[in-house]
Design an enzyme around this catalytic site. Structure first.
Site, PDB file in Angstrom:
ATOM      1  N   ALA A  17       0.831  -1.216   0.000  1.00 33.27           N
ATOM      2  CA  ALA A  17       0.000   0.000   0.000  1.00 33.27           C
ATOM      3  C   ALA A  17       0.863   1.263   0.000  1.00 33.27           C
ATOM      4  O   ALA A  17       1.785   1.394   0.809  1.00 33.27           O
ATOM      5  CB  ALA A  17      -0.931   0.009   1.206  1.00 33.27           C
ATOM      6  N   ALA A  48      -3.634   8.931  13.147  1.00 30.83           N
ATOM      7  CA  ALA A  48      -3.736   7.540  12.696  1.00 30.83           C
ATOM      8  C   ALA A  48      -2.593   7.158  11.761  1.00 30.83           C
ATOM      9  O   ALA A  48      -2.138   6.013  11.742  1.00 30.83           O
ATOM     10  CB  ALA A  48      -5.076   7.310  11.996  1.00 30.83           C
ATOM     11  N   LYS A  56      -0.090  -4.186  11.887  1.00 37.94           N
ATOM     12  CA  LYS A  56      -1.276  -3.469  12.364  1.00 37.94           C
ATOM     13  C   LYS A  56      -1.477  -3.609  13.878  1.00 37.94           C
ATOM     14  O   LYS A  56      -1.965  -2.683  14.521  1.00 37.94           O
ATOM     15  CB  LYS A  56      -2.534  -3.936  11.602  1.00 37.94           C
ATOM     16  CG  LYS A  56      -2.453  -3.677  10.089  1.00 37.94           C
ATOM     17  CD  LYS A  56      -2.085  -2.229   9.749  1.00 37.94           C
ATOM     18  CE  LYS A  56      -1.895  -2.031   8.255  1.00 37.94           C
ATOM     19  NZ  LYS A  56      -0.777  -1.154   7.913  1.00 37.94           N
ATOM     20  N   HIS A  59       0.748  -1.098  15.262  1.00 40.48           N
ATOM     21  CA  HIS A  59       0.201   0.218  14.908  1.00 40.48           C
ATOM     22  C   HIS A  59      -0.876   0.620  15.928  1.00 40.48           C
ATOM     23  O   HIS A  59      -0.869   1.746  16.447  1.00 40.48           O
ATOM     24  CB  HIS A  59      -0.383   0.147  13.486  1.00 40.48           C
ATOM     25  CG  HIS A  59      -0.717   1.466  12.880  1.00 40.48           C
ATOM     26  ND1 HIS A  59      -0.413   1.780  11.574  1.00 40.48           N
ATOM     27  CD2 HIS A  59      -1.340   2.565  13.366  1.00 40.48           C
ATOM     28  CE1 HIS A  59      -0.838   3.010  11.304  1.00 40.48           C
ATOM     29  NE2 HIS A  59      -1.418   3.501  12.381  1.00 40.48           N
ATOM     30  N   ARG A 163       8.268  -4.770  10.997  1.00 45.67           N
ATOM     31  CA  ARG A 163       9.086  -3.571  10.866  1.00 45.67           C
ATOM     32  C   ARG A 163       9.134  -2.818  12.186  1.00 45.67           C
ATOM     33  O   ARG A 163       8.172  -2.850  12.923  1.00 45.67           O
ATOM     34  CB  ARG A 163       8.492  -2.657   9.789  1.00 45.67           C
ATOM     35  CG  ARG A 163       8.425  -3.295   8.425  1.00 45.67           C
ATOM     36  CD  ARG A 163       7.527  -2.485   7.521  1.00 45.67           C
ATOM     37  NE  ARG A 163       7.479  -3.087   6.187  1.00 45.67           N
ATOM     38  CZ  ARG A 163       6.548  -2.811   5.298  1.00 45.67           C
ATOM     39  NH1 ARG A 163       5.586  -1.957   5.594  1.00 45.67           N
ATOM     40  NH2 ARG A 163       6.571  -3.376   4.123  1.00 45.67           N
ATOM     41  N   ASP A 189       7.180   3.502   1.217  1.00 41.33           N
ATOM     42  CA  ASP A 189       6.677   4.868   1.423  1.00 41.33           C
ATOM     43  C   ASP A 189       6.656   5.280   2.889  1.00 41.33           C
ATOM     44  O   ASP A 189       6.185   6.367   3.213  1.00 41.33           O
ATOM     45  CB  ASP A 189       5.263   5.009   0.838  1.00 41.33           C
ATOM     46  CG  ASP A 189       4.251   4.137   1.557  1.00 41.33           C
ATOM     47  OD1 ASP A 189       3.268   4.668   2.091  1.00 41.33           O
ATOM     48  OD2 ASP A 189       4.437   2.902   1.588  1.00 41.33           O
TER      49      ASP A 189
END
Length: 272
Positions: A17, A48, A56, A59, A163, A189
């Site tokens: 993504a 966010a 996730k 996250h 990561r 990214d």
């Protein structure tokens, strides 16, 4: 691999993504905001986006540590945000993210052509992602239909750590049969995605415009005038450089000159 091949590129490893598809890395964002909303917590899109690129679960854990979120949670639930809470939110999040991921699965312009060009040059195409397997089970067939089938896929949750650890990259080296790390380029990214490559010993290329750093859809980006675009480009580039990116470009479509530059450096014996 003979020693002279140690001076030639062997593989490029792409994130998903914001790198190959989902310009602006938009699919997870609304889902994170809605997730916390479900539990009575106000979270902005900017908040966010902070930990983007992590697994996730990590996250959600990171968002729970934000002072504004932690305070709201404690006030509402009468206790501090815990790992058990992360587990619960993660279970709710996966189907929410899975439900929208197909709506944001358009390829980033030039991505498939770039991958085909790299394959024609004899390079392997690796992939790692902060998405888990259930989400990638939806994304993979869509990508395949559009002509993108990387040589491997390592998801968050496949290994002991995601990561910014290098473990997903180590698995990718093994899957693709490539070494040493300096013959590999990681394209991502997000800052943690760049760190993943650095910790694994690869060259790293940050994508300023197509992903999380700017966080706009393709249409939103194209609607901006040149000065507004340039201001966002400079901010995003600075973020990715601060994470340690060796190169920063707008999107995957701009990758070839960078790979040529890296190839020339390898021939001279230079390393990342």
């Amino acid at each position: 691999m003979t020693s002279n091949q140690h001076n030639q590129l062997s593989a490029v490893v792409f994130d998903w993504a914001g790198t190959i598809l989902d310009f602006g890395s938009c699919a997870p964002m609304g889902a994170f905001v809605r997730l916390f909303e479900k539990f009575g917590i106000d979270l902005t899109i900017a908040e966010a986006r902070g930990p983007m690129g992590m697994a996730k679960w990590d996250h959600i854990h990171a968002l729970g540590q934000l002072p504004c979120v932690a305070a709201q949670w404690e006030k509402l639930h009468g206790k501090a945000f815990s790992k058990a809470d992360v587990d619960h939110l993660y279970e709710v999040f996966t189907p929410m993210n899975a439900a929208v991921v197909a709506d944001f699965a358009d390829f980033i312009p030039g991505a498939v052509d770039m991958v085909n060009t790299l394959r024609a040059r004899g390079l392997k195409i690796g992939s790692t992602t902060g998405y888990n397997r259930p989400i990638m089970d939806i994304v993979l067939p869509i990508a395949e239909k559009g002509g993108y089938v990387p040589d491997n896929l390592v998801c968050a949750g496949d290994l002991a750590a995601g990561r910014p650890s290098p473990l997903m990259m180590y698995r990718t080296f093994a899957d693709l049969g490539v070494w040493p790390p300096h013959t590999v380029v990681k394209v991502d990214d997000t800052g943690v995605g760049i760190e993943e490559g650095l910790h694994a010993g690869t060259w790293t290329v940050g994508l300023a415009i197509s992903g999380n750093a700017v966080g706009l859809s393709l249409a939103e980006w194209q609607a901006l005038d040149a000065p507004a675009q340039q201001a966002l480009r400079e901010t995003a580039t600075a973020q990715l450089k601060a994470a340690g990116a060796h190169y920063v470009i707008d999107s995957v479509a701009d990758l070839l000159p960078v790979l040529d530059d890296i190839a020339a450096k390898l021939q001279k014996g230079q390393r990342p």
